[in-house]
Design a protein around this motif. Structure first.
Motif, short mmCIF file in Angstrom:
data_model
loop_
_atom_site.label_atom_id
_atom_site.label_comp_id
_atom_site.label_asym_id
_atom_site.label_seq_id
_atom_site.Cartn_x
_atom_site.Cartn_y
_atom_site.Cartn_z
N HIS A 99 -35.07 82.32 46.83
CA HIS A 99 -34.99 81.39 45.70
C HIS A 99 -36.30 80.64 45.50
O HIS A 99 -37.08 80.45 46.44
N ASP A 258 -39.45 75.92 51.28
CA ASP A 258 -38.07 76.34 51.09
C ASP A 258 -37.89 76.55 49.59
O ASP A 258 -37.78 75.57 48.86
N GLU A 288 -30.64 77.68 43.59
CA GLU A 288 -29.98 77.81 44.90
C GLU A 288 -29.68 76.45 45.48
O GLU A 288 -28.65 76.24 46.10
N GLU A 289 -30.61 75.52 45.28
CA GLU A 289 -30.46 74.21 45.92
C GLU A 289 -29.28 73.40 45.38
O GLU A 289 -28.88 72.40 45.99
N HIS A 434 -36.92 70.56 53.58
CA HIS A 434 -36.46 69.69 52.49
C HIS A 434 -37.22 68.37 52.39
O HIS A 434 -36.90 67.53 51.56
#
Ligand code: MN
Ligand code: MN
Length: 459
Positions: A99, A258, A288-289, A434
Motif C-alpha cells: 500500500h 509504512d 489500507e490505513e 506510524h
C-alpha cells in the motif's frame, strides 16, 4: 532456532547494489509523500521500462499478447502493473501487493480560521497515529485543489529549501502541569491538530485580517479561493527528505516507509524481472490505513475489473477464466512488520519477532485477539515460499506483530485471499512504525527486493 544477521555475508558487490537501491528508495520516498505522488512516480519508473497505460491500449482497439507490459490506474491513487507471460492467464499470476497511503493529517473541507491574530488550517488525522508525535515538527502540505471547472492545482509546500513549513503548536512545559497528568492518548487531542498557517494581517482590513492576507496569497500564488478547499485533498506530512540513519549509514529514516518500503522494493523487482512464463503483477493500493475501503482501496472491484479487461484483450475472457485467473494466483501481500525494539521489549515475544538485518519478513498470520481478522496463510504455501527463498539465497525471517494480545493489525492479504488464492503477509521490519519518521534497515530493503524477484520468477 535463530536466524542470522545478513550483513556479514555481503560482498563488496552486494554492498554497492544495496547502497544503490537505498538511494533510489530515498528518492522514491522524497517524491512520493502521498498516494497520488507515489502513483505518478511509479508510472514514471514503469514507463521507462516499457510499460504502457491499459487505457491507451483499450482506446486503440489493440489486442494484448505475451510480452506486453501494461499498467492501470484507479483515480490517480492506486496502480496495478502487469507483465504478461507466455502461460495462459488462467493458470494464475504471481502478484506483489503493497500500500502507498500513510498516516498523516488531512486538511478539512472548511479548514481556514483565525483566532487572536493567528490563522490555522483545521485537520482530521488519517490512519493510526500517536497524536502527540505530530506537534512542533516542521510539516509540509502535499495534495491537490480541484476547481469547479475541473482544473487540478497541484500543491507541494514545505519541501523546497526556500519554501515555508508549517507546524502544530504544543504547550510549554512550564504550563503543562495539567497536560502532563493526562493519558498519552489525551495529551494532544485530534481536534487540537490544527496547522499554524499564518500571522500577518492584510493592510486595511479590520476583521479576520490574517485570514484575508492568507486568502490573498492563495489567490495570487495558486489562483484558488477559500471555497476551493471544498474540493481539495491536502495532506499534511513531515517536511524534509529521507536520510541515512546511524553512524554506519546502515539504516534509512524517512516518512511513510509504512508501506512504501514494500511498495518500492516490489515495484523495483517487478520492473527488473522481465522474461517470465507466468504473468506477474504489482499492485500498489490506497486506503489500507483506514481499512482498504473506497474505490481505490483493496476492497474495490478495480483489480478484478482490470484483470477482466486484460483477459478480454487477450481474447480469453469468460467469467470462469477470470475466477480461475484469480484463484490460481499466488501473492506476497507486503506490509511492514514491527521491528524488535529493546526499549520496549515487553511488547514483543523475542522468538517470533522481526529484527533489523535479518531479511524479508513473512507473517503467517497477523490479526489481533486470537488471530481475528487475519489471513492465516496455508502451511503448504509457506513451505513453497521457504524453498524459493532458500534457493535464491534470500535472507528471511518469520514474525508476528508483537506478542499475543499486545495489539495487532490488518493488511490487504485477507481481501485477496477471498478469491481463493494463496496469499501470505510479508514485508520489511520498521522501528517507530506510524511515527512521523520511521526507520528501516538497508539490509532488509535489499533482501526484500531479492525476495520479491525470486517470487516473481518461481511462484
Ligand atoms: Mn502498512
Ligand atoms: Mn500502517
Amino acid at each position: 532456532m535463530d536466524r542470522k544477521v545478513v550483513w556479514n555475508h555481503y560482498t563488496e558487490e552486494n554492498r554497492r547494489e544495496l547502497e544503490q537501491l537505498a538511494k533510489g528508495y530515498r528518492e522514491y520516498l522524497n517524491k512520493g509523500k502521498t498516494e497520488r505522488e507515489c502513483v505518478t512516480e511509479s508510472i514514471r519508473l514503469a514507463e521507462a521500462k516499457g510499460y504502457v497505460n491499459l487505457e491507451d491500449v483499450l482506446a486503440s482497439g489493440r489486442q494484448l499478447k505475451a510480452g506486453d507490459k501494461v499498467y492501470a490506474v484507479c483515480m490517480k491513487k492506486t496502480v496495478a502493473l502487469f507483465n504478461l507471460g507466455t502461460k495462459p492467464l488462467e493458470e494464475g499470476m504471481a502478484i506483489l501487493g503493497a500500500h502507498i497511503d500513510s498516516p498523516r493529517m488531512d486538511v478539512k473541507q472548511n479548514p481556514l480560521y483565525e483566532d487572536t491574530g493567528l490563522a490555522f488550517l483545521d485537520t482530521h488525522y488519517y490512519g493510526g497515529i500517536k497524536k502527540y508525535q505530530w506537534v512542533t515538527i516542521p510539516l509540509a502540505i502535499h495534495g491537490v485543489v480541484v476547481k469547479k471547472d475541473g482544473a487540478v492545482v497541484d500543491i507541494v509546500i514545505g519541501e523546497d529549501k526556500e519554501d515555508p513549513v508549517f507546524c502544530v503548536t504544543d504547550l510549554l512545559v512550564h504550563l503543562s502541569g495539567e497536560q502532563m497528568e493526562k493519558k498519552a492518548s489525551k495529551v494532544v487531542e485530534g481536534e487540537a491538530l490544527d496547522i499554524l498557517f499564518g500571522s500577518m494581517p492584510l493592510k486595511g482590513k479590520e476583521k479576520d485580517a490574517v485570514k484575508e492576507g492568507i486568502l490573498a496569497i492563495l489567490k495570487e500564488k495558486y489562483d484558488i479561493e477559500e471555497e476551493d478547499f471544498l474540493s481539495a485533498e491536502l495532506e499534511v506530512v513531515p517536511a524534509g527528505e529521507a536520510r541515512d540513519c546511524g553512524i554506519d549509514c546502515s539504516m534509512v529514516i524517512g516518512y511513510g516507509q509504512d508501506d512504501r518500503v514494500c511498495a518500492y522494493t516490489s515495484l523495483e523487482a517487478m520492473l527488473e524481472v522481465s522474461e517470465i512464463e507466468k504473468t506477474t503483477c504489482c499492485l500498489l493500493v490506497d486506503k489500507e490505513e483506514i481499512g482498504s475501503v473506497g474505490a481505490t482501496g483493496m476492497q474495490s472491484k478495480f483489480f478484478e475489473n482490470t484483470v477482466a479487461e486484460i483477459l478480454d484483450r487477450m481474447g480469453q475472457f469468460s467469467e470462469l477464466r477470470l475466477r480461475r485467473t484469480l484463484s490460481n494466483s499466488r501473492m506476497l501481500s507486503s506490509d511492514v512488520s514491527a521491528a524488535y525494539d529493546p526499549a520496549y521489549s515487553s511488547a514483543f515475544e523475542k522468538k517470533n519477532t522481526a529484527y533489523f538485518g535479518k531479511g524479508i519478513v513473512f507473517n503467517k498470520y497477523t490479526g489481533a485477539r486470537g488471530k481475528a481478522n487475519s489471513n492465516d496463510a496455508n502451511a503448504e504455501y509457506l513451505g513453497s515460499i521457504r524453498k524459493i527463498m532458500d534457493e535464491h539465497k534470500v535472507a528471511f525471517q518469520t514474525a508476528e506483530l508483537g506478542g499475543v494480545d499486545v495489539g495487532g493489525g490488518g493488511t490487504i492479504a485477507y481481501i485477496m485471499s477471498l478469491y481463493g488464492m494463496e496469499v501470505i503477509d510479508s514485508g520489511v521490519a520498521v522501528l517507530s512504525m506510524h511515527a512521523p519518521w520511521e526507520v528501516t534497515s538497508k539490509a532488509d530493503i535489499y533482501e526484500a527486493k531479492k525476495g520479491y524477484m525470486a517470487f516473481l520468477k518461481e511462484a
